[in-house]
Design a protein around this motif. Structure first.
Motif, PDB file in Angstrom:
ATOM      1  N   MET A   1       1.361   1.053   9.707  1.00 22.94           N
ATOM      2  CA  MET A   1       1.293   0.979   8.250  1.00 22.94           C
ATOM      3  C   MET A   1       0.975  -0.459   7.855  1.00 22.94           C
ATOM      4  SD  MET A   1       4.247   1.876   5.411  1.00 22.94           S
ATOM      5  CE  MET A   1       4.508   3.507   5.991  1.00 22.94           C
ATOM      6  N   SER A   2      -0.044  -0.630   7.033  1.00 19.23           N
ATOM      7  CA  SER A   2      -0.430  -1.976   6.621  1.00 19.23           C
ATOM      8  C   SER A   2       0.609  -2.549   5.671  1.00 19.23           C
ATOM      9  CB  SER A   2      -1.797  -1.949   5.945  1.00 19.23           C
ATOM     10  OG  SER A   2      -1.689  -1.376   4.660  1.00 19.23           O
ATOM     11  N   ASP A   3       0.568  -3.867   5.495  1.00 20.98           N
ATOM     12  CA  ASP A   3       1.510  -4.518   4.586  1.00 20.98           C
ATOM     13  C   ASP A   3       1.369  -3.977   3.168  1.00 20.98           C
ATOM     14  OD1 ASP A   3       2.567  -6.065   6.592  1.00 20.98           O
ATOM     15  OD2 ASP A   3       1.318  -7.808   6.158  1.00 20.98           O
ATOM     16  N   VAL A   4       0.119  -3.753   2.741  1.00 17.66           N
ATOM     17  CA  VAL A   4      -0.108  -3.245   1.385  1.00 17.66           C
ATOM     18  C   VAL A   4       0.514  -1.867   1.231  1.00 17.66           C
ATOM     19  CG1 VAL A   4      -1.876  -2.532  -0.269  1.00 17.66           C
ATOM     20  CG2 VAL A   4      -2.194  -4.621   1.051  1.00 17.66           C
ATOM     21  N   THR A   5       0.303  -0.997   2.212  1.00 18.87           N
ATOM     22  CA  THR A   5       0.865   0.356   2.147  1.00 18.87           C
ATOM     23  C   THR A   5       2.388   0.305   2.150  1.00 18.87           C
ATOM     24  OG1 THR A   5      -1.078   1.189   3.310  1.00 18.87           O
ATOM     25  CG2 THR A   5       0.845   2.618   3.256  1.00 18.87           C
ATOM     26  N   ARG A   6       2.964  -0.556   2.991  1.00 20.19           N
ATOM     27  CA  ARG A   6       4.421  -0.693   3.062  1.00 20.19           C
ATOM     28  C   ARG A   6       4.981  -1.158   1.723  1.00 20.19           C
ATOM     29  NH1 ARG A   6       7.144  -4.960   3.589  1.00 20.19           N
ATOM     30  NH2 ARG A   6       5.445  -6.221   4.400  1.00 20.19           N
ATOM     31  N   LEU A   8       3.548  -0.910  -1.248  1.00 22.57           N
ATOM     32  CA  LEU A   8       3.347   0.153  -2.242  1.00 22.57           C
ATOM     33  C   LEU A   8       4.442   1.200  -2.130  1.00 22.57           C
ATOM     34  CD1 LEU A   8      -0.524   0.581  -2.041  1.00 22.57           C
ATOM     35  CD2 LEU A   8       0.775  -0.339  -3.969  1.00 22.57           C
ATOM     36  N   SER A   9       4.847   1.499  -0.916  1.00 25.64           N
ATOM     37  CA  SER A   9       5.939   2.456  -0.703  1.00 25.64           C
ATOM     38  C   SER A   9       7.243   1.907  -1.265  1.00 25.64           C
ATOM     39  CB  SER A   9       6.072   2.742   0.794  1.00 25.64           C
ATOM     40  OG  SER A   9       7.171   3.567   1.042  1.00 25.64           O
ATOM     41  N   GLN A  10       7.494   0.621  -1.083  1.00 24.60           N
ATOM     42  CA  GLN A  10       8.706   0.002  -1.620  1.00 24.60           C
ATOM     43  C   GLN A  10       8.697  -0.002  -3.149  1.00 24.60           C
ATOM     44  OE1 GLN A  10       8.902  -3.902   0.136  1.00 24.60           O
ATOM     45  NE2 GLN A  10       9.563  -3.126   2.137  1.00 24.60           N
ATOM     46  N   ILE A  11       7.529  -0.224  -3.747  1.00 26.29           N
ATOM     47  CA  ILE A  11       7.420  -0.189  -5.213  1.00 26.29           C
ATOM     48  C   ILE A  11       7.769   1.205  -5.705  1.00 26.29           C
ATOM     49  CG2 ILE A  11       5.795  -0.278  -7.148  1.00 26.29           C
ATOM     50  CD1 ILE A  11       4.360  -2.557  -5.634  1.00 26.29           C
ATOM     51  N   GLU A  12       7.238   2.217  -5.032  1.00 26.70           N
ATOM     52  CA  GLU A  12       7.500   3.602  -5.416  1.00 26.70           C
ATOM     53  C   GLU A  12       8.989   3.927  -5.317  1.00 26.70           C
ATOM     54  OE1 GLU A  12       6.227   8.088  -4.023  1.00 26.70           O
ATOM     55  OE2 GLU A  12       5.158   6.367  -3.222  1.00 26.70           O
ATOM     56  N   GLN A  13       9.667   3.328  -4.339  1.00 28.37           N
ATOM     57  CA  GLN A  13      11.090   3.579  -4.152  1.00 28.37           C
ATOM     58  C   GLN A  13      11.951   2.784  -5.133  1.00 28.37           C
ATOM     59  OE1 GLN A  13      11.740   2.740  -0.025  1.00 28.37           O
ATOM     60  NE2 GLN A  13      10.456   4.441   0.662  1.00 28.37           N
ATOM     61  N   GLY A  14      11.322   1.958  -5.952  1.00 28.34           N
ATOM     62  CA  GLY A  14      12.048   1.240  -6.998  1.00 28.34           C
ATOM     63  C   GLY A  14      12.476  -0.163  -6.640  1.00 28.34           C
ATOM     64  N   LEU A  60      -1.691  -1.051 -12.651  1.00 29.89           N
ATOM     65  CA  LEU A  60      -1.519  -0.431 -11.335  1.00 29.89           C
ATOM     66  C   LEU A  60      -0.060  -0.345 -10.892  1.00 29.89           C
ATOM     67  CD1 LEU A  60      -4.509  -2.077  -9.482  1.00 29.89           C
ATOM     68  CD2 LEU A  60      -4.306   0.303 -10.152  1.00 29.89           C
ATOM     69  N   VAL A  61       0.679  -1.426 -11.045  1.00 30.00           N
ATOM     70  CA  VAL A  61       2.059  -1.423 -10.550  1.00 30.00           C
ATOM     71  C   VAL A  61       3.068  -1.226 -11.658  1.00 30.00           C
ATOM     72  CG1 VAL A  61       1.507  -2.816  -8.533  1.00 30.00           C
ATOM     73  CG2 VAL A  61       2.318  -3.931 -10.598  1.00 30.00           C
ATOM     74  N   ALA A  72      -0.879   6.366  -2.112  1.00 31.55           N
ATOM     75  CA  ALA A  72      -0.749   6.821  -0.726  1.00 31.55           C
ATOM     76  C   ALA A  72      -1.038   5.694   0.268  1.00 31.55           C
ATOM     77  CB  ALA A  72      -1.676   8.003  -0.474  1.00 31.55           C
ATOM     78  N   GLY A  73      -1.745   4.689  -0.153  1.00 33.99           N
ATOM     79  CA  GLY A  73      -2.075   3.577   0.736  1.00 33.99           C
ATOM     80  C   GLY A  73      -3.002   2.609   0.056  1.00 33.99           C
ATOM     81  N   SER A  74      -3.492   1.643   0.830  1.00 32.48           N
ATOM     82  CA  SER A  74      -4.345   0.610   0.239  1.00 32.48           C
ATOM     83  C   SER A  74      -5.660   1.199  -0.271  1.00 32.48           C
ATOM     84  CB  SER A  74      -4.604  -0.502   1.243  1.00 32.48           C
ATOM     85  OG  SER A  74      -5.219   0.001   2.402  1.00 32.48           O
ATOM     86  N   ARG A  75      -6.184   2.237   0.389  1.00 35.53           N
ATOM     87  CA  ARG A  75      -7.421   2.888  -0.061  1.00 35.53           C
ATOM     88  C   ARG A  75      -7.248   3.413  -1.474  1.00 35.53           C
ATOM     89  NH1 ARG A  75      -8.651   8.519   0.290  1.00 35.53           N
ATOM     90  NH2 ARG A  75     -10.814   8.838  -0.228  1.00 35.53           N
ATOM     91  N   GLN A  76      -6.182   4.153  -1.698  1.00 36.65           N
ATOM     92  CA  GLN A  76      -5.941   4.721  -3.023  1.00 36.65           C
ATOM     93  C   GLN A  76      -5.656   3.615  -4.042  1.00 36.65           C
ATOM     94  OE1 GLN A  76      -2.681   7.483  -3.300  1.00 36.65           O
ATOM     95  NE2 GLN A  76      -3.417   8.317  -5.228  1.00 36.65           N
ATOM     96  N   PHE A  77      -4.983   2.548  -3.611  1.00 34.10           N
ATOM     97  CA  PHE A  77      -4.695   1.432  -4.506  1.00 34.10           C
ATOM     98  C   PHE A  77      -5.987   0.772  -4.986  1.00 34.10           C
ATOM     99  CE2 PHE A  77      -3.879  -3.085  -5.274  1.00 34.10           C
ATOM    100  CZ  PHE A  77      -2.886  -3.007  -6.239  1.00 34.10           C
TER     101      PHE A  77
END
Length: 187
Positions: A1-6, A8-14, A60-61, A72-77
């Motif tokens: 998992m790339s840093d960006v994806t990781r 983004l997942s943390q942002i989603e988790q609050g 975005l954020v 879902a990941g850096s591509r979608q971002f």
């Protein structure tokens, strides 16, 4: 998992600190995309690449008032970034044409008294409408145009972001260019 994806997942988790970690990772790429897009705008454009990046990033954020959107990941971002930049530029083009902002009046640069071309924002609005119609027919083609035109990606970069083989992206690019030319000519 790339840093960006990781992140983004943390942002989603609050995680409130995750958004602070994301900006330094994506800022240079977003700034490059914004600068490439603004290079196609009329001279005298008051919106700078930095302001476009900041406004798109907030969309975005999210911020305290806006809900956090999941990616879902850096591509979608980066697809979302291209779409956010498109929306911002379209909103500005519509505002320039609104009666409150002078409607269709020509703008005169007082330094050298050249008239700025009002057609550019009209072309942008026509492209926006055509892209909406294209998305109904060929969603991935509309995403390809957004990445190429609004985010300034090369065909290779856009193909990678869309997870397309380069040859498929080339065929799709040829199709959407022809489709858009026909649509815009009929407007």
């Amino acid at each position: 998992m790339s840093d960006v994806t990781r992140i983004l997942s943390q942002i989603e988790q609050g995680n409130p600190r995750a958004a602070e970690q994301l900006l330094p990772l994506v800022y240079d790429e977003l700034r490059r995309l914004a600068a490439a897009r603004l290079a196609h705008e009329n001279p005298g454009q008051s919106l700078q690449a930095t302001a476009l990046v900041h406004e798109a990033y907030l969309r975005l954020v999210g911020n305290e008032q806006a809900p956090v959107v999941s990616y879902a990941g850096s591509r979608q971002f980066f697809l979302a970034a291209a779409h956010a930049m498109r929306r911002i530029l379209i909103e500005r083009a519509r505002a320039r044409h609104s009666l409150k902002r002078g409607g269709g009046r020509e703008r005169i640069d007082l330094d050298d008294a050249e008239i700025a071309s009002p057609e550019r924002s009209e072309e942008l609005l026509a492209l926006d409408a055509a892209l909406d119609r294209l998305a109904v027919v060929e969603r991935q083609g509309a995403e390809l145009v957004q990445l190429r035109y609004f985010a300034g990606c090369t065909l290779e970069e856009a193909a990678e972001l869309l997870d397309l083989p380069l040859r498929s992206a080339q065929r799709l690019w040829a199709f959407v260019k022809a489709w858009l030319l026909e649509e815009l000519a009929s407007d």
